[in-house]
Design a protein around this motif. Structure first.
Motif, mmCIF file in Angstrom:
data_model
loop_
_atom_site.group_PDB
_atom_site.id
_atom_site.type_symbol
_atom_site.label_atom_id
_atom_site.label_comp_id
_atom_site.label_asym_id
_atom_site.label_seq_id
_atom_site.Cartn_x
_atom_site.Cartn_y
_atom_site.Cartn_z
ATOM 1 N N GLY A 108 0.795 -1.216 0.000
ATOM 2 C CA GLY A 108 0.000 0.000 0.000
ATOM 3 C C GLY A 108 0.830 1.268 0.000
ATOM 4 O O GLY A 108 1.827 1.397 -0.728
ATOM 5 N N ALA A 109 0.438 2.219 0.847
ATOM 6 C CA ALA A 109 1.072 3.535 0.861
ATOM 7 C C ALA A 109 2.559 3.446 1.183
ATOM 8 O O ALA A 109 3.381 4.161 0.588
ATOM 9 N N PHE A 110 2.911 2.553 2.116
ATOM 10 C CA PHE A 110 4.330 2.423 2.441
ATOM 11 C C PHE A 110 5.104 1.850 1.253
ATOM 12 O O PHE A 110 6.224 2.277 0.959
ATOM 13 N N GLY A 111 4.503 0.889 0.565
ATOM 14 C CA GLY A 111 5.153 0.333 -0.623
ATOM 15 C C GLY A 111 5.358 1.371 -1.705
ATOM 16 O O GLY A 111 6.385 1.399 -2.378
ATOM 17 N N ARG A 112 4.349 2.262 -1.862
ATOM 18 C CA ARG A 112 4.475 3.334 -2.853
ATOM 19 C C ARG A 112 5.596 4.291 -2.464
ATOM 20 O O ARG A 112 6.399 4.698 -3.313
ATOM 21 N N PHE A 113 5.655 4.634 -1.181
ATOM 22 C CA PHE A 113 6.730 5.506 -0.703
ATOM 23 C C PHE A 113 8.092 4.851 -0.940
ATOM 24 O O PHE A 113 9.042 5.502 -1.418
ATOM 25 N N LEU A 114 8.193 3.565 -0.626
ATOM 26 C CA LEU A 114 9.448 2.855 -0.804
ATOM 27 C C LEU A 114 9.853 2.806 -2.275
ATOM 28 O O LEU A 114 11.013 3.065 -2.628
ATOM 29 N N ARG A 115 8.897 2.509 -3.145
ATOM 30 C CA ARG A 115 9.190 2.421 -4.581
ATOM 31 C C ARG A 115 9.679 3.757 -5.122
ATOM 32 O O ARG A 115 10.683 3.815 -5.835
ATOM 33 N N ARG A 116 8.977 4.828 -4.782
ATOM 34 C CA ARG A 116 9.358 6.137 -5.316
ATOM 35 C C ARG A 116 10.681 6.614 -4.731
ATOM 36 O O ARG A 116 11.497 7.200 -5.444
ATOM 37 N N SER A 117 10.901 6.349 -3.446
ATOM 38 C CA SER A 117 12.149 6.779 -2.814
ATOM 39 C C SER A 117 13.345 6.060 -3.431
ATOM 40 O O SER A 117 14.354 6.681 -3.784
ATOM 41 N N LEU A 118 13.226 4.741 -3.558
ATOM 42 C CA LEU A 118 14.341 3.968 -4.110
ATOM 43 C C LEU A 118 14.554 4.275 -5.587
ATOM 44 O O LEU A 118 15.692 4.310 -6.061
ATOM 45 N N SER A 119 13.463 4.497 -6.321
ATOM 46 C CA SER A 119 13.605 4.841 -7.741
ATOM 47 C C SER A 119 14.316 6.175 -7.911
ATOM 48 O O SER A 119 15.203 6.323 -8.767
#
Length: 446
Positions: A276-287
């Motif tokens: 969810g939201a944490f996964g989206r944050f993680l994906r965008r941060s790492l990208s």
């Protein structure tokens, strides 16, 4: 569930030809034009979404607050798929075919097949409805396309292909759209009668059959894209009718950092859906971090940064990690899930727009669900993305070799077809939620 659906950079040669009756011969020498579509689902969804969001911002359209992503454009990568393994001997066609040659992109295979068949400077009949990258590869290899009509429903008529044959014609290039077979038996017979080569483009139709026969087995060469159907970072494949024939040069290795980056993106998409939201944050941060690192280290050019044909990457081979991922797939389940999801969408969206095809024939492994819309597709993509659905503005751009106005029905398909996911990652509940989201979004823009 039954198969019946309910209602509800290459230069362009100067003498590229449109078929008789079209009224023009394309003489422009211009750069290959890119088009967004299924070919961009893995590596350029962020670009597609950003483009759509900019489009609606310019139009002053208000988007709803972003929700958690639940329907990605393509299948995502699971950690269990990354264990070293080989492709099993019982894998389906084309993976089990003796002499199958793997490459980085299907477009690379097109380039080498054209060269191997001696089609440089020769006329090749080519469908007017296309992505653009396959046409770019054909042009770069030196062939001269002559376009035949493609009608609404992505339908090709063999008699119209026959009408385009001239004394200069040496081959026919047939695309099987979205997993559905074109009139390949009739076109193959036509080619035999006229002594022409037949190239089957199965990039959108991996794992599909017509009757009991796999697509890609009717022509002189069958070309497949792996990463449109399976969660690999790249991958293409060519199979020859002549089993002893080889076409691809000794493969060059792609930059390891680029392969790792594309693989990580597939995995991060999985995390965003599950977390969810944490996964989206993680994906965008790492990208974002990864992009900054690549800029700092002056990393090699990314083959996935663009969906046009680039001769610089034409010798790249498929990475070992793709073989591992292919070896982890449960192919019968993939086909069954895609068929189920397609039929569910047809049932739930039939009241919004009639299904693009009236039936889902046995053997078809649908790549996506095409939805005919009468709204701004860029706005729809942005609104769907905000609601957690990665829709794709399918093949909206014309290639400069086959400009707008040459084939009115092609123009309409480019204007109206929105690609919705029906891949194997989606559970039935997610498909229902996807359909509800699409209906709500269409109601907003109507």
């Amino acid at each position: 569930m039954e198969g019946k659906l309910e209602q509800g950079s290459a230069r362009i040669p100067a003498d590229i030809c449109l078929p008789a009756g079209c009224g023009r011969t394309c003489g422009a020498r211009s750069q290959v034009s890119s088009s967004t579509g299924c070919a961009g689902m893995v590596f350029s969804m962020s670009h597609v979404v950003a483009s759509a969001e900019k489009h609606v911002a310019r139009a002053g359209v208000f988007l709803p607050p972003k929700r958690t992503l639940f329907a990605t454009a393509g299948p995502t990568l699971w950690p269990s798929m990354l264990w070293p393994r080989s492709i099993p001997a019982d894998a389906p066609y084309p993976f089990n075919e003796p002499g199958a040659e793997f490459c980085y992109f299907a477009r690379n295979a097109i380039f080498w097949v054209v060269r191997e068949l001696g089609l440089e400077g020769q006329e090749v009949l080519f469908p007017a409805y296309h992505h653009g990258v396959e046409l770019g590869a054909l042009l770069a290899a030196g062939a001269r396309p002559r376009f035949f009509p493609v009608h609404m429903g992505m339908r090709v008529h063999a008699d119209e292909v026959a009408a385009c044959i001239t004394p200069r014609t040496r081959a026919v290039f047939l695309i099987h759209y979205a997993g559905f077979p074109g009139p390949v038996e009739d076109v193959a017979e036509l080619c035999r009668w006229h002594g022409l080569k037949l190239i089957e483009d199965c990039a959108l139709s991996l794992l599909s059959r017509t009757g009991t026969r796999p697509l890609g087995t009717f022509g002189d060469a069958g070309i497949f894209c792996i990463w449109k159907t399976l969660p690999t970072p790249h991958g293409g494949l060519v199979v020859w009718r002549d089993k002893g024939r080889r076409v691809l040069p000794p493969p060059e290795k792609a930059a390891a950092c680029r392969v790792a980056s594309a693989t990580a993106n597939l995995f991060l998409s999985n995390l965003e859906v599950r977390w969810g939201a944490f996964g989206r944050f993680l994906r965008r941060s790492l990208s974002s971090t990864g992009s900054a690192v690549f800029e700092t280290m002056n990393a090699p050019k990314d083959p996935l940064a663009d969906d046009t044909f680039d001769p610089e990457f034409v010798r790249l081979g498929m990475s070992t990690i793709c073989r591992w991922i292919i070896g982890a797939q449960h192919f019968p389940e993939i086909v069954a899930r895609r068929r189920r999801n397609y039929l569910l969408l047809a049932e739930e969206l039939g009241s919004v727009a009639a299904p693009f095809w009236s039936e889902l024939p046995p053997g078809v492994c649908p790549l996506f669900y095409p939805l005919l819309v009468n709204a701004d597709k860029e706005e729809l993509v942005a609104r769907l993305t905000a609601r957690g659905v990665e829709g794709v503005n399918l093949w909206s751009q014309h290639h400069s070799a086959c400009p707008k106005g040459s084939f009115p029905e092609v123009d309409e398909m480019r204007r109206r077809i929105l690609e919705l996911p029906c891949h194997q990652d989606l559970a039935a509940e997610a498909v229902h939620r996807l359909a509800v989201t699409v209906r709500e979004t269409l109601a907003e823009v109507s």
